[in-house]
Motif scaffolding. Structure first.
Motif, short mmCIF file in Angstrom:
data_model
loop_
_atom_site.label_atom_id
_atom_site.label_comp_id
_atom_site.label_asym_id
_atom_site.label_seq_id
_atom_site.Cartn_x
_atom_site.Cartn_y
_atom_site.Cartn_z
N ALA A 188 0.77 -1.27 -0.02
CA ALA A 188 0.09 -0.10 -0.12
C ALA A 188 0.97 1.24 0.16
O ALA A 188 0.89 1.69 1.00
CB ALA A 188 -0.93 -0.03 1.21
N PRO A 189 1.41 1.50 -1.04
CA PRO A 189 2.24 2.68 -1.39
C PRO A 189 1.75 4.13 -1.16
O PRO A 189 0.40 4.21 -1.27
CB PRO A 189 2.83 2.51 -2.63
CG PRO A 189 1.94 2.06 -3.50
CD PRO A 189 1.13 0.94 -2.45
N GLU A 190 2.47 5.13 -1.00
CA GLU A 190 1.91 6.50 -0.83
C GLU A 190 2.07 7.04 -2.18
O GLU A 190 3.07 7.50 -2.79
CB GLU A 190 2.69 7.08 0.20
CG GLU A 190 2.46 8.73 0.31
CD GLU A 190 1.05 8.90 0.28
OE1 GLU A 190 0.32 9.58 -0.39
OE2 GLU A 190 0.44 8.49 1.56
N THR A 191 0.77 7.23 -2.90
CA THR A 191 0.64 7.84 -4.37
C THR A 191 -0.09 8.84 -4.51
O THR A 191 -0.50 9.15 -5.32
CB THR A 191 0.18 6.63 -5.15
OG1 THR A 191 -0.88 5.89 -4.61
CG2 THR A 191 1.39 5.58 -5.02
N THR A 192 -0.39 9.43 -3.31
CA THR A 192 -1.36 10.76 -3.27
C THR A 192 -1.05 11.65 -4.38
O THR A 192 -1.52 12.19 -5.23
CB THR A 192 -1.45 11.48 -1.89
OG1 THR A 192 -1.89 10.37 -1.24
CG2 THR A 192 -2.41 12.52 -2.44
N SER A 193 0.30 12.07 -4.65
CA SER A 193 0.82 13.21 -5.54
C SER A 193 0.74 12.55 -6.86
O SER A 193 0.29 13.34 -7.72
CB SER A 193 2.28 13.54 -5.33
OG SER A 193 3.22 12.30 -5.21
N LEU A 194 0.78 11.39 -7.01
CA LEU A 194 0.81 10.78 -8.33
C LEU A 194 -0.95 10.79 -8.78
O LEU A 194 -1.22 11.05 -10.05
CB LEU A 194 0.95 9.54 -8.37
CG LEU A 194 2.73 9.20 -8.48
CD1 LEU A 194 2.86 7.57 -8.46
CD2 LEU A 194 3.33 9.74 -9.98
N PHE A 195 -1.61 10.66 -7.83
CA PHE A 195 -3.21 10.63 -8.20
C PHE A 195 -3.60 12.12 -8.59
O PHE A 195 -4.53 12.43 -9.48
CB PHE A 195 -4.21 9.97 -7.09
CG PHE A 195 -4.17 8.53 -7.34
CD1 PHE A 195 -5.11 7.78 -8.14
CD2 PHE A 195 -3.74 7.59 -6.35
CE1 PHE A 195 -5.09 6.59 -8.30
CE2 PHE A 195 -3.65 6.28 -6.49
CZ PHE A 195 -4.51 5.65 -7.56
N VAL A 196 -3.13 13.01 -7.90
CA VAL A 196 -3.38 14.42 -8.07
C VAL A 196 -2.90 14.75 -9.38
O VAL A 196 -3.63 15.39 -10.18
CB VAL A 196 -2.72 15.30 -6.87
CG1 VAL A 196 -2.94 16.90 -7.13
CG2 VAL A 196 -3.54 15.12 -5.59
N ARG A 197 -1.92 14.25 -9.65
CA ARG A 197 -1.06 14.61 -11.20
C ARG A 197 -2.04 14.04 -12.24
O ARG A 197 -2.06 14.58 -13.14
CB ARG A 197 0.26 14.20 -11.14
CG ARG A 197 1.15 14.76 -12.29
CD ARG A 197 2.58 14.56 -12.17
NE ARG A 197 3.16 14.86 -13.56
CZ ARG A 197 4.52 14.48 -13.77
NH1 ARG A 197 5.01 13.83 -12.92
NH2 ARG A 197 5.02 15.14 -14.96
N LEU A 198 -2.23 12.77 -12.12
CA LEU A 198 -3.27 11.94 -13.08
C LEU A 198 -4.36 12.80 -13.25
O LEU A 198 -4.73 12.85 -14.57
CB LEU A 198 -3.48 10.70 -12.54
CG LEU A 198 -4.43 9.89 -13.12
CD1 LEU A 198 -3.41 9.25 -14.64
CD2 LEU A 198 -4.83 8.43 -12.57
#
Length: 263
Positions: A17-27
């Protein structure tokens, strides 16, 4: 600039369960194109271990684990495409989406014979209830009445659900049904269509019309088709010409055929 997802926080329950909040915001901010596809692919890559873990919960249910992982991966892609990072953690959204996709796979694709949705739901309710009742300390095998009381279903509905539990997969017709050297396959026990049945139907349909024929015409048909007499011999016996016998036979057969088909 790299698209690294960053390390997993220590307070998460799983390493997948990685931390990917910034990637989702960018997506969400990117328009369709190669850059957005690259971000989406990285999200799929870093969350795929979680999808595989969820697929593993459904192993030993008659489906290959690799197929289950593919279904879970499809659920993961759907979750990524639909997720709104403003609404919370991705994991909370992805888990029910992925498990729901796998459950739908079992519900819609794994039945050997297609059954109504109502029966599938009964099967699931009965299966869960039987497991819950069996796990109680000192509990015996629950009866249909016990399951009905636990689920608030009727006993007839419980029996339908129990039958559906035994019908999830089909037994091959090549399966061995007998023991020893004289064993036989299940297919050997199945009957085949008897072509004589069509003759019986035709005979019964014609019988009523034969009774309606004049006595002389019935006699002519009997001598021709049951005693195998020639038209000339019939004519000699009845004192009429062969041509007359031929016309009687043609007319009688046409009348019987018309009446039988009309029924």
């Amino acid at each position: 600039m790299g698209l690294a997802a960053g390390p997993a926080p220590a307070d998460r329950g799983y390493d997948d369960a990685p931390e990917t909040t910034s990637l989702f915001v960018r997506l969400v901010e990117l328009d369709d194109g190669p850059e957005r596809d690259a971000v989406r692919d990285e999200l799929v890559s870093v969350w795929l271990p979680m999808a595989h873990r969820l697929a593993g919960r459904f192993r030993d249910r008659g489906e290959a684990i690799e197929d289950l992982r593919q279904v879970a991966a499809l659920g993961l892609v759907k979750a990524i495409d639909r997720f709104d990072p403003a609404r919370g953690a991705f994991e909370s959204y992805a888990i029910p989406t992925i498990t729901g996709e796998v459950k739908r796979h079992f519900r819609d694709r794994m039945w050997a014979v297609r059954v109504p949705r109502r029966v599938q739901d009964l099967r699931n309710r009965v299966r869960v209830a039987r497991r819950e009742l069996s796990e109680r300390p000192g509990a015996a095998e629950p009866t249909p009445a016990d399951i009905a009381a636990h689920t608030r279903l009727t006993e007839e509905e419980v029996r339908d659900g129990l039958e559906a539990m035994e019908s999830f997969s089909a037994l091959s017709l090549d399966a061995e049904a007998g023991a020893g050297e004289d064993g036989y396959s299940l297919g050997d026990t199945l009957g085949s269509t008897d072509s004589s049945l069509d003759t019986v139907v035709d005979r019964e349909a014609a019988k009523k019309e034969l009774r309606r024929l004049p006595e002389r015409e019935r006699a002519v048909l009997y001598m021709r088709f049951f005693e195998d007499m020639t038209q000339s011999r019939i004519g000699e016996k009845l004192g009429i010409s062969q041509m007359h016998v031929s016309r009687l036979i043609s007319r009688s057969c046409a009348r019987v055929r018309k009446g039988a088909l009309g029924q």
